[in-house]
Motif scaffolding. Structure first.
Motif, PDB file in Angstrom:
ATOM      1  N   HIS A  10      12.977   0.540   1.526  1.00 24.26           N
ATOM      2  CA  HIS A  10      12.499  -0.584   0.709  1.00 24.26           C
ATOM      3  C   HIS A  10      11.293  -0.177  -0.128  1.00 24.26           C
ATOM      4  O   HIS A  10      11.137  -0.611  -1.272  1.00 24.26           O
ATOM      5  N   VAL A  11      10.454   0.714   0.403  1.00 24.53           N
ATOM      6  CA  VAL A  11       9.268   1.182  -0.325  1.00 24.53           C
ATOM      7  C   VAL A  11       9.685   2.069  -1.494  1.00 24.53           C
ATOM      8  O   VAL A  11       9.213   1.910  -2.631  1.00 24.53           O
ATOM      9  N   SER A  12      10.581   3.026  -1.223  1.00 26.18           N
ATOM     10  CA  SER A  12      11.032   3.939  -2.285  1.00 26.18           C
ATOM     11  C   SER A  12      11.739   3.182  -3.408  1.00 26.18           C
ATOM     12  O   SER A  12      11.535   3.474  -4.602  1.00 26.18           O
ATOM     13  N   LEU A  13      12.545   2.189  -3.039  1.00 19.82           N
ATOM     14  CA  LEU A  13      13.267   1.439  -4.071  1.00 19.82           C
ATOM     15  C   LEU A  13      12.344   0.482  -4.816  1.00 19.82           C
ATOM     16  O   LEU A  13      12.562   0.211  -5.998  1.00 19.82           O
ATOM     17  N   ALA A  14      11.306  -0.005  -4.144  1.00 16.88           N
ATOM     18  CA  ALA A  14      10.307  -0.816  -4.859  1.00 16.88           C
ATOM     19  C   ALA A  14       9.598   0.029  -5.907  1.00 16.88           C
ATOM     20  O   ALA A  14       9.357  -0.429  -7.036  1.00 16.88           O
ATOM     21  N   ALA A  15       9.257   1.276  -5.551  1.00 19.85           N
ATOM     22  CA  ALA A  15       8.648   2.187  -6.528  1.00 19.85           C
ATOM     23  C   ALA A  15       9.617   2.471  -7.665  1.00 19.85           C
ATOM     24  O   ALA A  15       9.220   2.534  -8.844  1.00 19.85           O
ATOM     25  N   CYS A  16      10.887   2.636  -7.338  1.00 20.54           N
ATOM     26  CA  CYS A  16      11.919   2.866  -8.349  1.00 20.54           C
ATOM     27  C   CYS A  16      11.964   1.713  -9.350  1.00 20.54           C
ATOM     28  O   CYS A  16      12.009   1.929 -10.570  1.00 20.54           O
ATOM     29  N   VAL A  17      11.945   0.502  -8.829  1.00 16.36           N
ATOM     30  CA  VAL A  17      11.963  -0.690  -9.690  1.00 16.36           C
ATOM     31  C   VAL A  17      10.742  -0.705 -10.605  1.00 16.36           C
ATOM     32  O   VAL A  17      10.849  -1.019 -11.803  1.00 16.36           O
ATOM     33  N   GLU A  18       9.579  -0.361 -10.069  1.00 15.85           N
ATOM     34  CA  GLU A  18       8.363  -0.349 -10.888  1.00 15.85           C
ATOM     35  C   GLU A  18       8.446   0.707 -11.987  1.00 15.85           C
ATOM     36  O   GLU A  18       7.982   0.484 -13.117  1.00 15.85           O
ATOM     37  N   ALA A  25       0.846  -1.201   0.000  1.00 17.66           N
ATOM     38  CA  ALA A  25       0.000   0.000   0.000  1.00 17.66           C
ATOM     39  C   ALA A  25       0.875   1.243   0.000  1.00 17.66           C
ATOM     40  O   ALA A  25       0.606   2.217  -0.727  1.00 17.66           O
ATOM     41  N   ALA A  26       1.935   1.233   0.798  1.00 14.50           N
ATOM     42  CA  ALA A  26       2.853   2.372   0.833  1.00 14.50           C
ATOM     43  C   ALA A  26       3.564   2.538  -0.504  1.00 14.50           C
ATOM     44  O   ALA A  26       3.769   3.665  -0.979  1.00 14.50           O
ATOM     45  N   CYS A  27       3.924   1.413  -1.124  1.00 18.53           N
ATOM     46  CA  CYS A  27       4.582   1.459  -2.434  1.00 18.53           C
ATOM     47  C   CYS A  27       3.650   2.043  -3.488  1.00 18.53           C
ATOM     48  O   CYS A  27       4.062   2.890  -4.290  1.00 18.53           O
ATOM     49  N   VAL A  64       2.013   6.533  -7.179  1.00 14.83           N
ATOM     50  CA  VAL A  64       1.052   7.550  -7.619  1.00 14.83           C
ATOM     51  C   VAL A  64       1.609   8.946  -7.368  1.00 14.83           C
ATOM     52  O   VAL A  64       1.517   9.837  -8.226  1.00 14.83           O
ATOM     53  N   GLU A  65       2.213   9.145  -6.196  1.00 19.11           N
ATOM     54  CA  GLU A  65       2.762  10.463  -5.850  1.00 19.11           C
ATOM     55  C   GLU A  65       3.860  10.872  -6.815  1.00 19.11           C
ATOM     56  O   GLU A  65       3.909  12.013  -7.275  1.00 19.11           O
ATOM     57  N   ARG A  66       4.752   9.952  -7.113  1.00 20.04           N
ATOM     58  CA  ARG A  66       5.888  10.278  -7.979  1.00 20.04           C
ATOM     59  C   ARG A  66       5.515  10.350  -9.456  1.00 20.04           C
ATOM     60  O   ARG A  66       6.295  10.843 -10.267  1.00 20.04           O
ATOM     61  N   MET A  67       4.336   9.856  -9.810  1.00 20.48           N
ATOM     62  CA  MET A  67       3.865   9.989 -11.189  1.00 20.48           C
ATOM     63  C   MET A  67       3.212  11.355 -11.431  1.00 20.48           C
ATOM     64  O   MET A  67       2.891  11.689 -12.569  1.00 20.48           O
ATOM     65  N   ASP A  68       3.011  12.121 -10.371  1.00 16.30           N
ATOM     66  CA  ASP A  68       2.363  13.415 -10.516  1.00 16.30           C
ATOM     67  C   ASP A  68       3.293  14.400 -11.221  1.00 16.30           C
ATOM     68  O   ASP A  68       4.520  14.304 -11.112  1.00 16.30           O
ATOM     69  N   ASP A  90      17.908   9.798  -4.180  1.00 20.54           N
ATOM     70  CA  ASP A  90      17.309  10.095  -2.877  1.00 20.54           C
ATOM     71  C   ASP A  90      17.696   9.041  -1.838  1.00 20.54           C
ATOM     72  O   ASP A  90      17.860   9.348  -0.658  1.00 20.54           O
ATOM     73  N   ASP A  91      17.834   7.793  -2.280  1.00 19.07           N
ATOM     74  CA  ASP A  91      18.209   6.721  -1.354  1.00 19.07           C
ATOM     75  C   ASP A  91      19.601   6.953  -0.784  1.00 19.07           C
ATOM     76  O   ASP A  91      19.859   6.635   0.376  1.00 19.07           O
TER      77      ASP A  91
END
Length: 334
Positions: A76-84, A21-23, A28-32, A135-136
């Motif tokens: 781990h959440v930020s890097l999961a979003a990065c991978v996506e 859910a956090a990912c 969504v936030e970073r796609m803005d 950012d990481d």
């Protein structure tokens, strides 16, 4: 997709529900963007769904290695979003290159918004992924993910260079799918161990798991292009055939076929001379030569190697879920 695979991924996703859910919020936030077309196209991608398998692997790998998140510990959440973002950027570009009309069962972004918008938004997502890497703050994380990004591009170029070429060896084909698919699976898993500060042996074990899972996953995808109905596949059945892509089902059928069969394959793949009924004949030849089973048998070997790679970790529910995910990957086409 077979029920077993869906169940394995659903159970893994449920187990990591808060992290996922956090990912998703981070994605969504970073796609803005103030540029209206970017969030519009992004919303189309989000609506299309998808398994989010690659970010899920990052989250699972970090947790398997004992990473404990907190209000200020969400690497781990930020890097999961990065991978996506890396993955989605490559999909946008791939659909333009392949002129694909469907993605995950819906109209592809290029079919809706056009090729130019898809390429440019893909570039935007790549840029966002590198913002997340910086950012990481870990040079090691950046090295792993940036290297994977370059390898993906190399894999796609290599696939283009083997297109329509039936002299492509199985080793060259495996190099293609390692580049275009397995490299990001491997990186997604390895960074999970990095953020948890685990020894290199565990990093490499997770990298091996991701590599082998990615190889199995792509082999099954290539089999499904000749063995699934369109609703299951999420794209037009026979796209690889029409584009002259060299995949293992084609190579296996060509190698096992008669002289007459090979004349057919050279006409439709190398010469790109195809009539409407040729796909049906191709499917018949693939079935007659057991090319799908050949492909799935090789995928099963990689899936088992993925399962074995996790034996370095103590027995746990999460280890079992990751091993089940590898085991069920092959069942998508059976």
């Amino acid at each position: 997709m077979a029920d077993g695979t869906e169940a394995a991924l659903r159970e893994l996703s449920d187990y990591l529900g808060d992290d996922m859910a956090a990912c998703n919020r981070a994605i969504v936030e970073r796609m803005d963007s103030p540029v209206a077309l970017i969030p519009q196209l992004a919303a189309h991608l989000v609506a299309a769904g998808g398994k989010r398998l690659r970010p899920l692997l990052t989250l699972a790998s970090a947790r398997l290695c004992g990473y404990e998140p907190g209000p200020t510990r969400q690497r781990h959440v930020s890097l999961a979003a990065c991978v996506e973002f890396i993955h989605t950027a490559t999909l946008l570009h791939d659909d333009v290159v392949d002129d694909s009309l469907l993605r995950r069962g819906l109209a592809s972004a290029n079919a809706v918004f056009g090729n130019k918008a898809s390429v440019l938004v893909g570039d935007f997502l790549f840029a966002r992924s590198f913002q997340l890497m910086t950012d990481d703050g870990s040079l090691k994380v950046m090295a792993i993910l940036s290297s994977a990004s370059a390898t993906i591009a190399e894999g796609e170029v290599l696939q283009m260079s083997t297109q329509n070429d039936l002299s492509t060896s199985i080793e060259q084909y495996l190099e293609v799918i390692h580049g275009k698919t397995a490299a990001l699976f491997a990186a997604a898993c390895r960074v999970g161990a990095v953020v948890a500060g685990r020894p290199e042996a565990e990093e490499l074990a997770l990298e091996s798991y991701g590599t082998n899972l990615g190889m199995a996953f792509q082999l099954v995808d290539d089999a499904l292009d000749y063995a699934a109905d369109q609703a299951i596949l999420g794209k037009t059945v026979g796209d690889d055939f029409r584009e002259g892509k060299i995949t293992l089902p084609i190579l296996a059928a060509y190698a096992a076929g008669s002289d007459e069969d090979r004349i057919f394959w050279r006409r439709v793949i190398e010469d790109s001379e195809q009539s409407p009924e040729d796909l049906d004949r191709a499917l018949s030849l693939i079935e007659a030569t057991n090319a799908i089973e050949t492909t799935l048998s090789r995928a099963a070997v990689y899936a088992q190697a993925a399962r074995d790679a996790l034996e370095i970790f103590p027995e746990s529910r999460l280890r079992r879920l990751l091993q089940d995910t590898a085991g069920y990957t092959v069942s998508r086409a059976r």
